[in-house]
Design a protein around this motif. Structure first.
Motif, mmCIF file in Angstrom:
data_model
loop_
_atom_site.group_PDB
_atom_site.id
_atom_site.type_symbol
_atom_site.label_atom_id
_atom_site.label_comp_id
_atom_site.label_asym_id
_atom_site.label_seq_id
_atom_site.Cartn_x
_atom_site.Cartn_y
_atom_site.Cartn_z
ATOM 1 N N ASP A 112 -11.985 -5.320 4.263
ATOM 2 C CA ASP A 112 -12.245 -3.980 3.810
ATOM 3 C C ASP A 112 -11.407 -2.950 3.823
ATOM 4 O O ASP A 112 -11.368 -1.711 3.819
ATOM 5 N N GLN A 113 -10.055 -3.371 4.198
ATOM 6 C CA GLN A 113 -9.133 -2.476 4.178
ATOM 7 C C GLN A 113 -8.069 -2.750 3.177
ATOM 8 O O GLN A 113 -7.537 -3.769 2.720
ATOM 9 N N LYS A 114 -7.426 -1.679 2.310
ATOM 10 C CA LYS A 114 -6.603 -1.839 1.539
ATOM 11 C C LYS A 114 -5.378 -2.137 1.781
ATOM 12 O O LYS A 114 -4.608 -1.269 2.634
ATOM 13 N N SER A 169 -7.552 5.336 -6.454
ATOM 14 C CA SER A 169 -7.949 3.949 -6.119
ATOM 15 C C SER A 169 -8.869 3.616 -7.425
ATOM 16 O O SER A 169 -9.316 4.158 -8.130
ATOM 17 N N PHE A 215 -7.865 -5.447 -1.490
ATOM 18 C CA PHE A 215 -8.667 -5.485 0.094
ATOM 19 C C PHE A 215 -8.386 -6.672 0.853
ATOM 20 O O PHE A 215 -8.624 -7.769 0.456
ATOM 21 N N LYS A 267 0.919 -1.208 0.053
ATOM 22 C CA LYS A 267 -0.214 0.122 0.013
ATOM 23 C C LYS A 267 0.856 1.442 0.142
ATOM 24 O O LYS A 267 0.264 2.434 -0.117
ATOM 25 N N ASP A 300 -6.697 -2.609 -7.028
ATOM 26 C CA ASP A 300 -6.558 -2.505 -5.493
ATOM 27 C C ASP A 300 -6.782 -3.812 -4.748
ATOM 28 O O ASP A 300 -7.840 -4.738 -5.271
#
Length: 497
Positions: free
Chosen positions: A140-142, A119, A137, A94, A135
């Motif tokens: 729900d977090q990149k 993104s 995940f 990231k 992207d």
């Protein structure tokens, strides 16, 4: 350009070309639509495949990105070797660092792009490849991103395949259309060709009884009907015209025969008239010549009586003798003028380039007696050279100047002008005076023999002088005319050619 190509070929070939070109353009247009549509579908399919592939690899590589496990990440990317069109791939943390990468051909160095700041899925079509940034995940977090690069060989191959198929179909349909056009064009071209051949035969043979063949009741059939009706009208008019020509030819032959007879009669009468004129001229000349001697005798004897016996004669007798002398002299002048007129008709003209000014000065020298007055002004303008008989032109100026001097005798200030005008390249000579003048309604009598517009008691003359002028001018191919106003003088104009 197209009109020039079509201009000189037969109508059958024109119809075939029109059908072939129209059909070819339509087939190319439809084929082009199919090819473009297939390319669009293939484009969407390639994007969808890359997206799915990115989803699968991202899901499998999310944990290795969180823990920074390079080994597992590389193993996940090596799965792409099963896809021959995948050229390269990379996993980004990231923070934008490359954790693992894949190259199908390790001999070729590829500079992986930097991680985009935005993104989401990003597709880029390059010249020979398709790229995707997607992207990754986890809960729900990149945690990172994946980059996949795929070549376009599949698309190029598919494009060549479709182009070949389209070309094959085009050639096949073109061949079918050519055969059909070759057969069907005769429906239109044959009636037109027959009509053109009929017109050519009629024009060559001038046979208006020929008719064109009718193939149907369509527009061409109606045109053939109108064409045949026109031929029928032309045939009727041609027959009438031939009849008129025949009648006219007969009439012309009759007129020609009458003309020959008339010409023979005219020639005969002309010869007789010439003989009569010559005899009349010879007679007139002889009579006039023979009359001069008695008149000179009468004038001479009357002069002797007046000179030698005047004291013995009464005043009345002397007056009668003066009348005898004046009339004898006038008759002598008349005979002289008539002899001059007859001589001019017989005398051949010898033309040469002369200077009219010299002739005018000579004439005024001969007319000095008539110029002995103080109130007379004679002005001689520019007189261009001309081609004429010098003796006859001298006679013209003598007569015109004599008239001008005679008819200005009673003017307090007499003015005579001799000059020349130019009109459209033609020299017009003139003699102008401010004398008595004449009424223009009698101008048509001015140049007739023995025609006088003034009383003999007022102005002497024989009435032959202007007739001589006109005769001389006409023999030179010119014309003479006059303009005048009573009391304001007269101007006599003449040309020589």
């Amino acid at each position: 350009m197209i009109a020039r190509i079509f201009r000189n070929i037969s109508i059958g070939r024109k119809l075939m070309l029109i059908i072939m070109i129209t059909s070819g353009v339509a087939i190319l247009f439809v084929g082009g639509i199919f090819v473009v549509n297939d390319l669009l579908v293939l484009n969407r399919t390639m994007k969808q495949d890359l997206w799915i592939m990115g989803q699968i690899l991202g899901a499998n590589s999310a944990a290795s990105l969180v823990f920074g496990d390079t080994k597992v990440a590389n193993e996940n990317l090596n799965v792409l070797r099963a896809q021959p069109h995948i050229m390269a791939a990379a996993l980004y943390t990231k923070e934008g660092q490359i954790l693992a990468s894949y190259l199908r051909d390790k001999t070729i160095a590829i500079a992986f792009p930097r991680l985009p700041l935005t993104s989401g899925e990003i597709f880029n079509f390059r010249k020979d490849r398709l790229e995707i940034f997607q992207d990754i995940f986890l809960d729900d977090q990149k945690v990172g991103a994946i980059y996949i690069q795929k070549d376009t060989l599949e698309m190029v191959s598919r494009l060549k395949q479709y182009s070949l198929i389209t070309l094959t179909i085009l050639l096949s349909i073109t061949a079918v259309i050519y055969v059909l056009a070759h057969k069907l064009q005769h429906v239109i071209s044959d009636p037109i060709a027959n009509l053109a051949e009929t017109a050519r035969v009629i024009s060559a043979e001038k046979n208006y009884a020929i008719r064109a063949s009718k193939y149907g009741d369509d527009e061409l059939g109606r045109f053939v009907d109108v064409f045949n009706e026109m031929l029928e009208q032309i045939q009727i008019r041609n027959e009438e015209l031939q009849k008129q020509i025949l009648e006219r030819t007969k009439a012309e032959q009759q007129v020609l025969s009458m003309n020959v007879t008339l010409e023979e009669r005219v020639a005969e009468r002309t010869a007789q008239l010439e003989v009569s004129n010559k005899e009349l001229e010879a007679f007139s000349y002889s009579v006039a010549h023979d009359l001069r001697a008695p008149l000179r005798s009468i004038d001479g004897f009357a002069k002797i009586l007046l000179d030698d016996y005047a004291p013995q004669l009464e005043k009345k007798a002397q007056h009668y003798l003066d009348l005898v002398r004046n009339n004898a002299q006038q008759m002598g002048q008349l005979i002289k003028d008539l002899l001059d007129l007859a001589r001019i008709g017989r005398q051949p003209i010898v033309k040469k380039i002369i200077n009219p000014a010299i002739i005018v000065h000579q004439c005024l020298q001969d007319l000095q007696e008539e110029q002995k007055r103080s109130n007379l002004k004679i002005e001689i303008g520019e007189l261009p050279p001309c081609e004429a008989d010098a003796n006859l032109l001298r006679q013209v100026y003598v007569n015109l100047l004599s008239n001008a001097l005679k008819f200005t005798q009673k003017k307090a200030e007499a003015h005579i002008e001799v000059g020349c005008l130019e009109n459209s390249g033609l020299n017009i000579y003139f003699v102008r005076d401010n004398g008595t003048g004449f009424d223009m309604q009698y101008a048509d009598k001015l140049f007739g023999v023995f025609q006088r517009l003034h009383r003999a008691e007022d102005y002497q003359g024989t009435g032959v002088g202007l007739a001589i002028v006109e005769h001389i001018v006409k023999r030179h191919g010119g014309k003479v005319w006059a303009e005048s106003e009573v009391g304001k003088g007269a101007t006599f104009y003449f040309t020589l050619t």
